[in-house]
Structures are given as structure tokens and as C-alpha cells.
Design a protein around this motif. Structure first.
Motif, PDB file in Angstrom:
ATOM      1  N   MET A  31       4.213   5.220  -5.180  1.00 10.60           N
ATOM      2  CA  MET A  31       4.463   5.777  -6.363  1.00 10.60           C
ATOM      3  C   MET A  31       4.092   6.791  -7.618  1.00 10.60           C
ATOM      4  O   MET A  31       3.162   7.569  -6.504  1.00 10.60           O
ATOM      5  CB  MET A  31       4.337   4.459  -7.215  1.00 10.60           C
TER       6      MET A  31
ATOM      7  N   VAL B 298       0.515   4.603   5.583  1.00 10.13           N
ATOM      8  CA  VAL B 298       0.155   5.118   4.385  1.00 10.13           C
ATOM      9  C   VAL B 298       0.185   6.770   4.877  1.00 10.13           C
ATOM     10  O   VAL B 298      -0.629   7.465   3.903  1.00 10.13           O
ATOM     11  CB  VAL B 298      -0.588   4.049   3.234  1.00 10.13           C
TER      12      VAL B 298
ATOM     13  N   TYR C 250       2.979   1.325  -2.931  1.00 13.27           N
ATOM     14  CA  TYR C 250       1.749   2.094  -4.305  1.00 13.27           C
ATOM     15  C   TYR C 250       1.817   4.170  -4.211  1.00 13.27           C
ATOM     16  O   TYR C 250       2.338   4.599  -4.668  1.00 13.27           O
ATOM     17  CB  TYR C 250       0.683   1.623  -4.374  1.00 13.27           C
ATOM     18  N   TYR C 251       1.662   4.148  -2.358  1.00 11.98           N
ATOM     19  CA  TYR C 251       0.971   5.314  -2.637  1.00 11.98           C
ATOM     20  C   TYR C 251       2.134   6.429  -2.846  1.00 11.98           C
ATOM     21  O   TYR C 251       2.080   7.460  -3.507  1.00 11.98           O
ATOM     22  CB  TYR C 251       0.487   5.509  -1.036  1.00 11.98           C
TER      23      TYR C 251
ATOM     24  N   LEU D 149      -5.594  -1.401  -2.458  1.00  6.71           N
ATOM     25  CA  LEU D 149      -4.538  -3.196  -2.505  1.00  6.71           C
ATOM     26  C   LEU D 149      -5.248  -3.513  -1.273  1.00  6.71           C
ATOM     27  O   LEU D 149      -4.606  -4.387  -0.893  1.00  6.71           O
ATOM     28  CB  LEU D 149      -3.438  -2.175  -2.710  1.00  6.71           C
ATOM     29  N   ALA D 150      -5.039  -2.614   0.103  1.00  7.65           N
ATOM     30  CA  ALA D 150      -5.209  -3.145   1.728  1.00  7.65           C
ATOM     31  C   ALA D 150      -7.031  -3.710   1.708  1.00  7.65           C
ATOM     32  O   ALA D 150      -7.317  -3.714   2.786  1.00  7.65           O
ATOM     33  CB  ALA D 150      -4.667  -2.382   2.398  1.00  7.65           C
TER      34      ALA D 150
ATOM     35  N   THR E 282       0.632  -1.215  -0.032  1.00  3.59           N
ATOM     36  CA  THR E 282      -0.353  -0.172  -0.128  1.00  3.59           C
ATOM     37  C   THR E 282       0.758   1.261  -0.149  1.00  3.59           C
ATOM     38  O   THR E 282       0.662   2.098  -0.418  1.00  3.59           O
ATOM     39  CB  THR E 282      -0.914  -0.269   0.910  1.00  3.59           C
TER      40      THR E 282
ATOM     41  N   GLU F  54      -0.145  -1.414   8.287  1.00  3.91           N
ATOM     42  CA  GLU F  54      -0.267  -0.809   6.649  1.00  3.91           C
ATOM     43  C   GLU F  54      -1.171   0.323   6.221  1.00  3.91           C
ATOM     44  O   GLU F  54       0.062   1.190   6.172  1.00  3.91           O
ATOM     45  CB  GLU F  54      -0.535  -2.549   5.825  1.00  3.91           C
TER      46      GLU F  54
ATOM     47  N   LYS G   4      -5.210   9.295  -5.118  1.00  5.64           N
ATOM     48  CA  LYS G   4      -3.810   8.541  -4.819  1.00  5.64           C
ATOM     49  C   LYS G   4      -4.160   7.540  -3.472  1.00  5.64           C
ATOM     50  O   LYS G   4      -3.854   6.305  -3.823  1.00  5.64           O
ATOM     51  CB  LYS G   4      -2.645   9.451  -4.700  1.00  5.64           C
TER      52      LYS G   4
ATOM     53  N   ALA H 273      -4.072   3.692  -3.274  1.00  7.49           N
ATOM     54  CA  ALA H 273      -3.462   3.067  -3.105  1.00  7.49           C
ATOM     55  C   ALA H 273      -3.873   2.271  -1.364  1.00  7.49           C
ATOM     56  O   ALA H 273      -3.846   1.234  -1.125  1.00  7.49           O
ATOM     57  CB  ALA H 273      -2.217   3.929  -2.145  1.00  7.49           C
ATOM     58  N   ILE H 274      -4.792   2.248  -0.659  1.00  2.00           N
ATOM     59  CA  ILE H 274      -5.463   1.716   0.319  1.00  2.00           C
ATOM     60  C   ILE H 274      -6.318   1.049  -0.285  1.00  2.00           C
ATOM     61  O   ILE H 274      -6.987  -0.287   0.523  1.00  2.00           O
ATOM     62  CB  ILE H 274      -5.995   3.155   1.516  1.00  2.00           C
TER      63      ILE H 274
END
Lengths: 347, 631
Positions: free
Chosen positions: A233, B201, A230-231, B168-169, A227, B197, B161, B165-166
Motif C-alpha cells: 500500500m 514481504v 500493507y507493504y 503487523l506480524a 503484512t 508471511e 515501510k 509492515a512487519i
């Protein structure tokens, strides 16, 4: 909107200036050319005779080469206006961001004033930060407060959040890079339609070169979660788009990640065993894309940006050669630093 | 008066321990400009005081930052002076560091208070937003068994973004409010291994959690009161901090002023930089001193230095003139004119000091273009009344006003009235052609003087060929005068005359030949550039001379504007008439006065300075006891 005459002029200019780009044979001959000739060729006359310390020498050579780059940028900027001009200027801000990172890193590690100052590039006022005032700050919060009074305010605010939450420099660096590339994309997106598509492609290649090695570092070296990786990137890569990035960050090993890359990256990166090798291969890919843009792009500003990227890459290698020669380093070491043993891909 | 003061390059040989004392003495005198001399670098390789300099710069920077919070009284003269030791400087620097830390913590605290105020505003907006939602808000607070829920805000640019991203979790992000670059979001997902995780982030994305008060669903007024109380508390804290800051300033001001004085004294040694060098116990100081001040420097050093020293002075050779600083002495009368000359540039050492020529010609041209006794007197009076604001520019404005008065007498004009007394010379509108021809003669005279200055400057710097043959040189001025003389003959008798014609052709060809020799380019380009430059020399002289017609044009314009004002005034009666005359005169004074000043400056800079004055000299900046470093 750039006029037709300016487009033609700029294309001709970029084309004439591309004659200054250095091919692999010329790099070989630079490696063996007499030092005074080499210094004279890049406006660094007499630097080896001035008895400078290695740090001063680095600074002098780097400053000379960046000056050269900035002078060439000024020439290309002349016929440009509006968003196209701003995009090209924004690209050059990367050098000031190197300074910014050096400043933050220096302050985080309590480095002395002189040591931080030595690592800063001297840049034209249009992109330069007030270095002296920033250097005289006594800690990171004060530095960030000062930065919040500059055009880098947005970056400073973001950097403050990261600093206060995490207090580590690599997150700061990543955040700064992220903001820089996002800004570059935003500038390109505000260009005219005929410039926008080729510019975004070229910037996409630049982003791919930035993303892949850092993805590997974050996942494999720093053990960041998918996570967070990716953030950190930058989206909108040319070959490595957002969906692919999501898959890549969830993979566990380098071979698996490299295998999942699309063509032509998969073949170019096949066999790369280290992150450094991946970075070199990606640089080579960027070089290849930029050369194509310089020759064939219908957009004058894309050709100009491609030229500046290539010129920067060339001058970095020249820097390594001159630095190595002045410090009388071993030839093999210089070859390695200047990446002289690379395989050249045709345009 | 017409030339910069003759300078001497001095070398003071002394003991290294005496360097700070010598630097202080030289700074007190204010006539020594330090300058490194390359020839000595080998024998005196060390530049002393590197650590001292670093301490000084850090202390100055700290004082400067502190001064943005604590206002100090202006520095008065420091007496008696004393040498500041490195230890004393270090102690001061450390103390300033402590003071700055206090100021910095105040600054940081103010910033946090501003952030908190901002956060309270955001919270209030959130409440407004929640209040209008038709959901059970008690579900949003507290721990849940299966659901991981976060309510908060983050910079709007980070939202897309973060959402991806989150994802993915397996978390979801909903935004419900956006304002001033921030977006309010609700993030939810299932509780489990990926919570940590997510937190990591969220920190990176600059997420700030917002409290959801339990009373939200049933007691919104009470929450608003709480928010107002918190806001009041922030305001109170700010006021208290400001008071504390003020008290801190009162407490430290005297000591800070002492520290500033100490830094002023330390600056003299710091400002020496590489002009002071040493090897072991032996040291040198090199720099420039005006010849007339040399004895004073020597005697002051004899008085203050206990150990022996030697001072040697040498006259710079012509080849060294480019390195010699130019000292243009000024007094209360010429100070403003000198500043205006420096706006263009500083003359090289040995070149004519243009200040006096500039002052005289500017004053004359201003008067010619703005001749009116009344207006001139008003300018003088205004300058006198506003002398505190105008400072060194007071004499400049008074001179301009006096010149306007004098020409007003010559033109017979008082506040635009042309019939109140007889013109000593001529009323401009009575014979415009005569006025234009006078302006032309003034222009010709000006151009000749300027060319002579150019010739002098080139001869002084040893460029004889340029003095003779270059644009503005002897040949050019001969060409200019011969063409003028031919034109005059033609106007008088219809024939150019053989002598002016022969001289014109000869000088033109000489000029062309010189340009051909001077220009380094392929033959075709050389011929083309030389021809154009030769032609440009001639047209330049002619156009620059014609430029002076504006002197007459503005004197006519001045009268014409007055006529316009009186014509309008004639259309009114009583108070209207008087008001129109006064208003019109004010209009002329302000608008035309400004235009005439700009035009006179333009003639000086463009037609004058650009012809003879390179302006790339280096100004003599003596070492002084000042606040240069501390500022």
C-alpha cells in the motif's frame, strides 16, 4: 518559487481550460453525436474511414487523446519552474509507467514484438523511454539491464529484485505503482509551503483511489498476508491514513472493510458489492475532490494538477465512447465502459 | 547549379518475384528514392515482405547489440551482390540470436559480478561495524528455539515501510548501518506461524540476508582474508570472462561480418516499405529518379531482370511539387557548404538551390572581415595539414583562408603589419567611413539579391500574389529601394524627392492593402496586425541592411586588435617582443577567426535564408547499399 504573476496567470489558464471539461449532459450528447463531428472535436478526423484494425484503432484514438493531454500539459508547464514544474511533469510519467508495465508483462509472457508495441503509448520525449531498444530486448533480465540505463533506473532495480525473488507480474506492477506514488509525494513535498498542503491533499485522494481497490484485491483475490498487503500500500492517503490501513489489512471481508472506512468514504461506498463498484466510487470521489481543488485551491499548481487529472478522466471516457461508436458496439456496453450511468455528486 | 535536379516520378511494373532483385539493382545504382503513391493502393493493396522485414529488423537489432561487445571491421563494398532469400535471412537471424544469447549471458554475468563486488564491500563494512559492537556476536548466527532472527540489508527507501509492515506480524526492525542507498538491518520476532508471511514481504522489499560467520567474534583477520580471497576470485572470474568474451569475438568476427554484409544486401528490399506493392503475382515499385538518371535505371533493370517489366516516368505537376524530393548534387568543393545550408533546411523542389550563393557570399564576407595575407595563409596551411580531421570541410576552410589572403592583399596587411607592402585597394583604418559605406552597399546588394530569389521561388510555386505583394516581394523591394533612394537624395540635397516619396507611399499602401486582405481576423485586429506587419517590413529591411555594417566593423576590429598586439609587443624587447607578436597573432587567429565565422553565418542565415528560403523541402534520399538499417 512561482511568482505572483505566474500564479495568477496559471490560475486563469486552468480556469479557462476547465471550460473544456465535459459534464454528464455533454457526455450523453457525445454518445449520440454524429461520428465525424465527434472525431473532429477531438482531433481524430477520419479515423473510422481508414479501415484500421481494432488494435490500430485503439492505438490511434489513444495516441490522439494522450497527445491532446500532453499539449495541454505543455501549456500549463510554461509559467512553472522548480519543484512545482517537476511535480506536474512527474504526474505525467504515469503514462510511461503504463508502457513500462506493458513491456515487462509482454516480455514475461513472451509476447511478440508487434503485440507489445501496439500496447505502448507514444509520449513526448521528456518522459519517454527508448521504446524501440526496449522492445528489441529478448528477455526480462535484458529488458531490466536496458532500463537500468534510463531515468527509470531506481524502478528497474526494484523491479529486478521483485522479478528475481518472485518472478510474477502483479508484484512488479505493485512495486512500480508504489515507487511512482512515493515519487509523486516526494515531489509534492519539495514544493513551496503554500503549494505543498493542497497538493498533498489532492495526491492523497489519488492515493486513496489507488489503495482501497488494490487492498481488496490483494487480501480477497490474491490472498496476500496483511503484512505484505500493507507493504504494497502507498502511505499518506487523504482519508485512509497509515493507521487505518493497518486495521483494514487485518480485516477478512469486504463489508467489514467498507464499514470501517471514515466519512465521507463510508457513505459513498455503502452498498458497493464488487471491487469494480468500489473502484468506480473511488474514482467519483477523486473527481469530486479534483473539481473542488480546481475551483477553490489557493495553489495554482494544485489547480493545474487537478485539471490534468480531470481531463485525463474525461478523455478516458471519451476514448471509450469513440472506440465503442467506431466499432459499432451496443449502446449499453458503451455506457458501461464510459461510466455514463454514474450518480453525480455536487462540488 | 542554381536549381535542384529535375525529377521524374517513376512507376515500375514487374512480377512480384522480381521485387527483391529490382530493389537490389536500384540500391546499387543509388539514384532511386522509394515513395508510396496513394493512387495505386486500391489496385495493389498488399505490401509484400512483412515477415522478411520483421526478420531483418530483429537481425539488425541483434547485430547492433552484438557490436557493442564484438568490434567489427568497417564494411567494404560488397561484390558480387545477390538477392537474400527469406530462408537465408531467417537462418542468419537465428544464428545472430544464438550469438546474442551468448553475449547477453556474458553481460548478465558481468552484472552479477558487479553486484557481488558491491555485496562484498557491504559485507566488509558490516564486519567493521560488528567489530566495534560490544555484544556477543555468536548470538546472531544459527537457529534459535524461540527467536526468528534475520540480518541483512535492503534499499534504504524501503526501510520505513517495511518496519511498519512487519510490525503487523509482531516483528521488530533495527537499522545499524546505512550506506550508498542501502540500509543494514536486524529483524527479529518470535518463531511461529507468521515466519512465512515475513519471508514473503522481505522478498518484496528487496531484503538480502547477510551471512554472519561463526568466527566473527574471535577471528576477524581470518574473515577479512576470506573476503579478500572472494574479492580476488570475483576479479579473476571477471578477467576470465572478459578473455572468454574476447575469444568468442575472435571466433565469430568473420561470420558476423558476413552476416552484416548479408543484412546490407537484404536492406534494399526492406527499405522499399510501402513503395513496393503487389496483387497476386503482379507488383509495382514507385519512387523518384533524377531525370538524367532515368535511362541508366531502365538499362540496369533490363540487364538484371529476366522477366518482362515496364517503367513509366512522369513529370510532377506544379501542384505536386511539395511532394517531390529535392536533389542537391554536391561535389568535394561544395559538400561542406551544402551541409551548412541543410543545417537551416532543404529548399523545396523547384526553388533556387542557395548553396552556391551561400558559398560565394560567405567566402567574400569572411575575407572582408578577416583580411590578412599571413592569417589567411595560416588558415590554408592548417586546413591542409588537418585535412584528415576536417574531411569534407577542408575545401570550406581553405576557401575562407584564400579569401582572407586575397582581402589581405587588398588591405595591405600581413600578420597585422600594415607597412610591409602597399594595399592594392585600401587599408581599412585609413578611411573607416568609406569602409562602412562599402559594407552598406554590400548589404543593399545582398538584400536585393535575396528579395529577387524570394520572388523567383514564389513564382515557381505559383504564388503570384505573394511574389508581387508579400514581404520581400516586388512591392516590398520597390518600397525598400525608393526609401533608400529618397534617403540618399536627402543626404545629398536635403530633399527626399517627389518620385521616391510617391513610390514609397504607393508601395506602402499597396503592402498594407495586401496584408489587410491576407489576414483573417476581426476588423480591429486585422487593421492593427496589418499596420504592424507593414511597418515591420520596412523596418526589417532597414535593420537587416544596417546589420551588414558589421562586415566593415570587423575589418576595422581586425586592424585594431593587431595594433593592440603591437603596442603590447613594443613594451617588450627581444624574445618577449617576438613571443608577444606570435601569441597575439594566434589569439587573433583563433578568437577573431571564430567570431567572424559565426557573424558571417549569422548574416547568411538570419538576413539571407530567413527571407527567401522556407527550408521545409524534403531531401532526396536514394536507396543505397549501406548500413542504414544495420546501424
Amino acid at each position: 518559487m512561482i511568482s505572483m504573476s505566474s500564479q495568477s496567470y496559471l490560475k486563469a489558464r486552468a480556469s479557462v481550460m476547465s471550460g473544456q471539461l465535459i459534464d454528464e449532459d455533454a457526455f450523453e450528447s457525445l454518445l449520440h453525436a454524429p461520428l465525424p463531428q465527434l472525431e473532429g472535436q477531438f482531433g481524430l478526423e477520419g479515423i473510422s474511414d481508414r479501415g484500421l484494425s481494432p488494435a490500430e484503432l485503439n492505438r490511434t484514438i489513444e495516441r490522439g487523446l494522450i497527445n491532446q493531454l500532453m499539449n495541454e500539459l505543455s501549456i500549463l508547464l510554461r509559467p512553472l519552474n522548480g519543484a512545482a514544474r517537476e511535480s506536474l511533469i512527474y504526474w505525467s510519467r504515469k503514462f510511461e509507467l503504463y508502457n513500462l508495465k506493458a513491456l515487462i508483462r509482454g516480455k514475461l509472457n513472451n509476447l511478440p514484438y508487434d503485440l507489445i508495441r501496439e500496447s505502448l503509448h507514444i509520449l513526448p520525449s521528456r518522459i519517454s523511454l527508448p521504446h524501440e531498444a526496449l522492445l528489441r530486448t529478448e528477455n526480462v533480465p535484458e529488458l531490466l539491464r536496458q532500463l537500468e540505463r534510463t531515468p527509470y533506473e531506481a524502478i528497474a532495480r526494484q523491479a529486478r529484485q521483485v522479478y528475481e525473488e518472485k518472478n510474477e507480474s502483479f508484484s512488479l506492477d505493485a512495486t512500480i505503482d508504489l515507487r511512482y506514488h512515493a515519487g509523486l509525494l516526494k515531489h509534492a513535498q519539495s514544493c513551496d509551503r503554500e503549494d505543498q498542503v493542497p497538493l498533498l491533499k489532492l495526491i492523497g485522494s489519488l492515493i486513496d483511489r489507488q489503495n482501497l481497490p488494490w487492498l481488496l484485491r490483494y487480501r480477497l483475490n490474491y490472498q496476500l498476508s496483511p503484512t505484505e498487503t500493507y507493504y504494497l500500500m502507498i502511505p499518506s492517503g487523504r482519508h485512509i491514513h497509515a493507521e487505518l490501513l493497518k486495521q483494514l489489512v487485518n480485516m477478512q471481508g469486504m463489508p467489514q472493510i467498507l464499514e470501517a472506512l471514515p466519512a465521507p468514504l463510508d457513505s459513498r461506498l455503502a452498498g458497493s458489492g464488487t471491487i469494480m463498484a468500489v473502484e468506480l466510487a473511488m474514482t467519483e470521489d477523486l473527481n469530486h475532490q479534483a473539481r473542488r481543488c480546481l475551483q477553490f485551491s489557493p495553489s495554482a499548481v494544485t489547480r493545474s494538477l487537478a485539471y490534468m487529472m480531470l481531463r485525463e478522466m474525461d478523455l478516458r471516457r471519451v476514448f471509450a465512447i469513440i472506440q465503442g461508436r467506431v466499432l459499432t458496439l451496443d449502446e449499453q456496453l458503451i455506457r458501461q465502459a464510459a461510466d455514463l450511468d454514474r450518480e453525480v455528486t455536487g462540488v | 547549379m542554381f536549381r535542384p535536379l529535375p525529377m521524374k516520378q517513376v512507376l515500375i511494373q514487374l512480377l512480384a518475384d522480381d521485387l527483391p532483385r529490382a530493389a537490389l539493382t536500384l540500391a546499387e545504382l543509388g539514384v532511386f528514392s522509394p515513395c508510396s503513391k496513394e493512387g495505386f493502393n486500391e489496385h495493389f493493396p498488399n505490401i509484400p515482405g512483412a515477415h522478411y522485414r520483421e526478420l531483418y529488423h530483429q537481425a539488425c537489432s541483434r547485430l547492433q547489440k552484438i557490436e557493442s561487445h564484438i568490434t567489427l571491421r568497417p564494411a567494404l563494398s560488397i561484390s558480387p551482390t545477390r538477392v537474400i532469400s527469406e530462408q537465408e535471412l531467417n537462418t542468419t537471424n537465428e544464428w545472430l540470436g544464438e550469438v546474442w544469447e551468448r553475449c547477453s549471458s556474458f553481460e548478465e554475468h558481468f552484472r552479477r559480478l558487479t553486484d557481488e563486488e558491491h555485496m562484498l564491500n557491504q559485507l566488509e563494512q558490516t564486519l567493521d561495524n560488528f567489530a566495534s559492537l560490544n555484544i556477543d556476536l555468536s548470538l546472531l548466527h544459527g537457529e534459535r528455539l524461540f527467536l526468528d532472527l534475520h540480518v541483512g540489508m535492503l534499499p534504504s527507501v524501503n526501510v520505513p515501510k517495511l518496519r511498519e509492515a512487519i510490525g503487523l506480524a509482531d516483528y521488530l526492525l533495527f537499522s545499524y548501518l546505512e550506506n550508498s542507498n542501502n540500509t543494514h538491518v536486524i529483524i527479529m520476532g518470535s518463531k511461529g506461524a507468521r515466519e512465512q508471511e515475513l519471508r514473503s514481504v522481505l522478498d518484496t522489499a528487496g531484503f538480502h540476508a547477510l551471512e554472519i560467520p561463526p568466527e566473527l567474534d574471535d577471528k576477524p583477520d581470518r574473515i577479512r582474508t576470506d573476503l579478500q580471497q572472494r574479492r580476488n576470485a570475483v576479479a579473476l572470474e571477471r578477467a576470465e570472462r572478459q578473455q572468454a568474451m574476447q575469444a568468442c569475438g575472435e571466433e565469430l568476427r568473420a561470420q558476423l561480418e558476413q552476416s552484416r554484409d548479408l543484412l546490407i544486401l537484404a536492406e534494399s528490399f526492406v527499405a522499399m516499405e510501402d513503395a513496393a506493392r503487389n496483387v497476386g503475382h503482379l507488383a509495382i515499385i514507385s519512387g523518384w529518379v533524377p531525370e538524367r538518371e532515368l535511362k541508366r535505371v531502365e538499362s540496369a533493370l533490363h540487364t538484371t531482370l529476366d522477366s518482362p517489366f515496364q517503367i513509366t516516368a512522369s513529370t510532377p505537376s506544379r501542384a505536386e511539387h511539395r511532394e517531390v524530393p529535392t536533389y542537391l548534387p554536391v561535389n568535394w568543393l561544395t559538400s561542406a557548404f551544402s551541409s551548412l545550408v541543410k543545417q537551416y533546411g532543404v529548399p523545396r523542389y523547384g526553388e533556387i538551390n542557395p548553396t552556391l550563393i551561400f558559398a560565394l557570399s560567405f567566402i567574400a564576407m569572411f575575407g572582408m572581415m578577416f583580411g590578412d595575407v599571413g592569417h589567411g595563409a595560416v588558415i590554408v596551411l592548417a586546413a591542409w595539414l588537418g585535412r584528415k580531421r576536417l574531411k569534407s570541410f577542408t575545401p570550406f576552410v581553405i576557401c575562407a583562408g584564400l579569401s582572407a589572403t586575397l582581402f589581405g592583399l587588398l588591405y595591405g596587411s600581413l600578420f597585422g603589419y600594415e607597412h610591409l607592402f602597399h594595399a592594392v585597394w585600401i587599408a581599412p583604418l585609413s578611411d573607416p567611413l568609406y569602409m562602412l559605406s562599402m559594407a552598406l552597399f554590400w548589404g543593399i546588394g545582398f538584400m536585393v539579391v535575396i528579395s529577387l530569389l524570394y520572388i523567383h521561388n514564389r513564382l515557381v510555386s505559383g504564388e503570384i500574389s505573394h511574389a508581387l505583394f508579400d514581404t520581400n516581394g516586388v512591392v516590398s523591394i520597390t518600397l525598400y529601394l525608393s526609401v533608400l533612394s529618397g534617403a540618399y537624395n536627402f543626404y545629398q540635397s536635403g530633399s527626399f524627392g517627389w518620385l521616391p516619396a510617391a513610390l514609397s507611399i504607393f508601395t506602402l499602401l499597396t503592402l498594407l492593402a495586401f496584408k489587410l486582405i491576407e489576414i483573417h481576423a476581426p476588423p480591429g485586429e486585422r487593421m492593427l496586425v496589418a499596420t504592424i506587419e507593414t511597418f515591420e517590413t520596412l523596418t526589417g529591411y532597414v535593420s537587416n541592411t544596417l546589420s551588414f555594417l558589421r562586415v566593415a566593423a570587423f575589418s576595422l576590429n581586425h586592424v585594431a586588435l593587431a595594433i593592440a598586439v603591437f603596442t603590447l609587443a613594443e613594451m617588450m624587447e627581444g624574445t618577449g617582443h617576438v613571443l608577444m607578436v606570435i601569441g597575439g597573432n594566434l589569439f587573433i587567429l583563433i578568437l577573431e577567426g571564430a567570431i567572424v565565422t559565426i557573424q558571417a553565418l549569422r548574416l547568411e542565415y538570419y538576413e539571407g535564408f530567413s527571407r527567401f528560403f522556407s527550408g521545409d523541402g524534403e531531401e532526396f534520399k536514394p536507396l543505397k547499399l549501406s548500413l542504414q538499417g544495420a546501424k
